[in-house]
Motif scaffolding. Structure first.
Motif, mmCIF file in Angstrom:
data_model
loop_
_atom_site.group_PDB
_atom_site.id
_atom_site.type_symbol
_atom_site.label_atom_id
_atom_site.label_comp_id
_atom_site.label_asym_id
_atom_site.label_seq_id
_atom_site.Cartn_x
_atom_site.Cartn_y
_atom_site.Cartn_z
ATOM 1 N N LEU A 67 0.792 -1.131 0.022
ATOM 2 C CA LEU A 67 0.049 -0.048 -0.061
ATOM 3 C C LEU A 67 0.837 1.354 0.114
ATOM 4 O O LEU A 67 2.261 1.181 0.229
ATOM 5 C CB LEU A 67 -1.006 -0.027 1.239
ATOM 6 N N GLY A 68 0.491 2.476 -0.238
ATOM 7 C CA GLY A 68 1.067 3.582 -0.227
ATOM 8 C C GLY A 68 1.920 3.815 -1.411
ATOM 9 O O GLY A 68 1.527 3.534 -2.435
ATOM 10 N N VAL A 69 2.585 4.754 -1.273
ATOM 11 C CA VAL A 69 3.471 5.223 -2.400
ATOM 12 C C VAL A 69 4.743 4.544 -2.530
ATOM 13 O O VAL A 69 5.488 4.273 -1.679
ATOM 14 C CB VAL A 69 4.059 6.804 -2.333
ATOM 15 N N GLU A 70 4.945 3.890 -3.674
ATOM 16 C CA GLU A 70 5.987 2.813 -4.260
ATOM 17 C C GLU A 70 7.279 3.630 -3.997
ATOM 18 O O GLU A 70 7.442 4.571 -4.409
ATOM 19 C CB GLU A 70 5.745 2.626 -5.690
ATOM 20 N N GLY A 71 8.240 2.870 -3.403
ATOM 21 C CA GLY A 71 9.711 3.315 -3.021
ATOM 22 C C GLY A 71 9.581 4.150 -1.863
ATOM 23 O O GLY A 71 10.673 4.625 -1.299
ATOM 24 N N VAL A 72 8.612 4.502 -0.914
ATOM 25 C CA VAL A 72 8.745 5.157 0.295
ATOM 26 C C VAL A 72 8.249 3.918 1.196
ATOM 27 O O VAL A 72 7.127 3.486 1.404
ATOM 28 C CB VAL A 72 7.558 6.271 0.273
ATOM 29 N N GLU A 73 9.408 3.774 2.155
ATOM 30 C CA GLU A 73 9.088 2.782 3.131
ATOM 31 C C GLU A 73 8.227 3.063 4.314
ATOM 32 O O GLU A 73 8.420 4.448 4.854
ATOM 33 C CB GLU A 73 10.625 2.217 3.652
ATOM 34 N N HIS A 74 7.395 2.353 4.619
ATOM 35 C CA HIS A 74 6.569 2.578 5.831
ATOM 36 C C HIS A 74 7.405 2.534 7.052
ATOM 37 O O HIS A 74 8.098 1.341 7.285
ATOM 38 C CB HIS A 74 5.215 1.834 5.991
ATOM 39 N N THR A 75 7.373 3.446 7.918
ATOM 40 C CA THR A 75 8.077 3.296 9.233
ATOM 41 C C THR A 75 7.294 3.181 10.517
ATOM 42 O O THR A 75 6.040 3.573 10.652
ATOM 43 C CB THR A 75 8.933 4.441 9.579
ATOM 44 N N THR A 76 7.691 2.257 11.452
ATOM 45 C CA THR A 76 6.758 2.142 12.634
ATOM 46 C C THR A 76 7.507 2.667 13.901
ATOM 47 O O THR A 76 6.938 2.413 14.853
ATOM 48 C CB THR A 76 6.799 0.270 12.902
ATOM 49 N N ASP A 77 8.518 3.723 13.473
ATOM 50 C CA ASP A 77 8.828 4.351 14.638
ATOM 51 C C ASP A 77 7.878 5.396 15.232
ATOM 52 O O ASP A 77 7.206 5.774 14.620
ATOM 53 C CB ASP A 77 10.173 5.247 13.830
ATOM 54 N N THR A 78 7.851 5.319 16.466
ATOM 55 C CA THR A 78 7.118 6.338 17.215
ATOM 56 C C THR A 78 7.738 7.082 18.138
ATOM 57 O O THR A 78 7.065 7.537 19.350
ATOM 58 C CB THR A 78 6.126 5.274 18.106
ATOM 59 N N SER A 79 8.748 7.382 17.972
ATOM 60 C CA SER A 79 9.745 8.015 18.950
ATOM 61 C C SER A 79 9.097 9.669 18.876
ATOM 62 O O SER A 79 9.538 10.267 20.177
ATOM 63 C CB SER A 79 11.017 8.222 18.515
ATOM 64 N N LYS A 80 8.639 10.203 18.191
ATOM 65 C CA LYS A 80 8.127 11.720 17.994
ATOM 66 C C LYS A 80 6.811 11.936 19.007
ATOM 67 O O LYS A 80 6.408 13.161 19.392
ATOM 68 C CB LYS A 80 7.673 11.939 16.604
ATOM 69 N N GLY A 81 6.128 10.837 19.389
ATOM 70 C CA GLY A 81 4.970 10.995 20.347
ATOM 71 C C GLY A 81 3.744 10.133 19.864
ATOM 72 O O GLY A 81 3.946 9.276 18.932
ATOM 73 N N ASN A 82 2.484 10.819 20.097
ATOM 74 C CA ASN A 82 1.391 10.183 19.893
ATOM 75 C C ASN A 82 0.458 11.108 19.220
ATOM 76 O O ASN A 82 0.442 12.520 19.411
ATOM 77 C CB ASN A 82 0.650 9.526 21.039
#
Length: 338
Positions: A67-82
């Motif tokens: 899903l999403g834009v080809e070539g753009v990796e989905h990140t599961t990082d949540t370090s910025k907050g909620n």
């Protein structure tokens, strides 16, 4: 959550004995809030997704990888907050199924992306703007309270609302002043976003006190739906005469007006245009009055919560399908209506 019946439901959904939609529907029937039920689902899905067999990607289905834009990796990082996102629509009565399904769909989308985006964790809470005692019909005060709750949440990013156009009139000014994005999956009333001769004076500008638009919808407005319905009635069905009934609400009356204007511009004859009382126990007198003028089509412009099923039944008691067609809008696309 001290109700043992709810505890049983939690066990059932976690073991797969019931699906998520059934869990939500039965939870709401017990009086469990959408927020509590949604949080249980979120933790349940997270636990189930820990197993590869339960993963959409493992099953060859939807996943961030396809899903999403080809070539753009989905990140599961949540370090910025909620980030919190909310929805608001009726969840009981005639709206139980479509409301519950919609909640499950949003939660599914959040879960599919691992509850994360752009470095933030994503939390979803479903709010109910309906009144169970009124067959789940939307309530302006409930909707305004929901919108107020959301704009007062510093972590709120988006408000997925509303289902009913009339409810949007209550919440758009609140979210607009706060600068919060409001996105509707279902609102169709023209005056929410468009200038139109049929609008009440000041609309849509009166809904946006900040002067900047914050509200979006992803469905066509009633100037398209009403016009298409009238065109189908006149040109598709060949109906030369029509009678229009509406529920006297923002959605119903507005859509009915567009139908009437378009139908007459096509050359059709309008035999009647009036509001019906949603609280009436029966409509045989009204149905008989309409049958006596013998319209080729009756257009019911209403939502399912407002007794439209009974109205249809009484109309059919005195008007045979081969004599009179009966049409309705998207507000009646609901299993409860059938």
């Amino acid at each position: 959550m001290s109700d043992p019946r709810f505890t049983t439901l939690i066990d059932q959904v976690r073991t797969g004995a019931i699906d998520r939609r059934t869990f939500l529907a039965r939870s709401f029937a017990l009086g469990i809030s959408a927020g509590v039920a949604g949080s249980v689902l979120a933790t349940t899905v997270a636990a189930q997704d820990a197993s590869p067999a339960a993963s959409p990607a493992a099953a060859g289905g939807l996943s961030p990888e396809n899903l999403g834009v080809e070539g753009v990796e989905h990140t599961t990082d949540t370090s910025k907050g909620n980030i919190n996102i909310y929805s608001s629509w009726p969840l009981s009565g005639a709206s139980e199924q479509i409301g519950g399904d919609s909640v499950a769909a949003v939660q599914f989308a959040v879960d599919l992306w691992g509850g994360a985006a752009g470095g933030y964790s994503i939390t979803y809470e479903a709010l109910d703007d309906g009144i169970a005692a009124n067959n789940g019909a939307w309530d302006a005060t409930a909707e305004a309270n929901n919108a107020t709750q959301v704009v007062n949440d510093a972590e709120a990013m988006a408000y997925i609302a509303t289902y009913n156009s009339g409810a949007a009139l209550a919440s758009i000014p609140i979210t607009n002043e706060a600068g919060l994005a409001q996105i509707s999956p279902a609102n169709t009333a023209v005056q929410l976003t468009k200038d139109n001769p049929a609008n009440e004076e000041g609309y849509p500008e009166v809904l946006y006190p900040s002067g900047t638009r914050n509200y979006m919808r992803v469905v066509p407005a009633d100037d398209l739906q009403g016009g298409a319905s009238a065109n189908f009635a006149f040109n598709g069905l060949g109906a030369q005469t029509a009678y229009v009934l509406h529920d006297n609400q923002t959605y119903g009356e507005g859509l009915a007006t567009v139908f009437q204007t378009t139908y007459e511009s096509l050359g059709g004859e309008m035999l009647g245009f009036e509001a019906f009382n949603p609280e009436a126990p029966e409509y045989l007198a009204l149905a008989t009055k309409i049958a006596n003028v013998a319209p080729a089509v009756v257009y019911i412009s209403a939502i399912v919560n407002l007794n439209a099923s009974k109205l249809l039944q009484d109309l059919r008691d005195v008007m045979a399908p081969e004599d009179t067609a009966i049409m309705g809008p998207d507000g009646l696309i609901n299993q409860a209506f059938i």
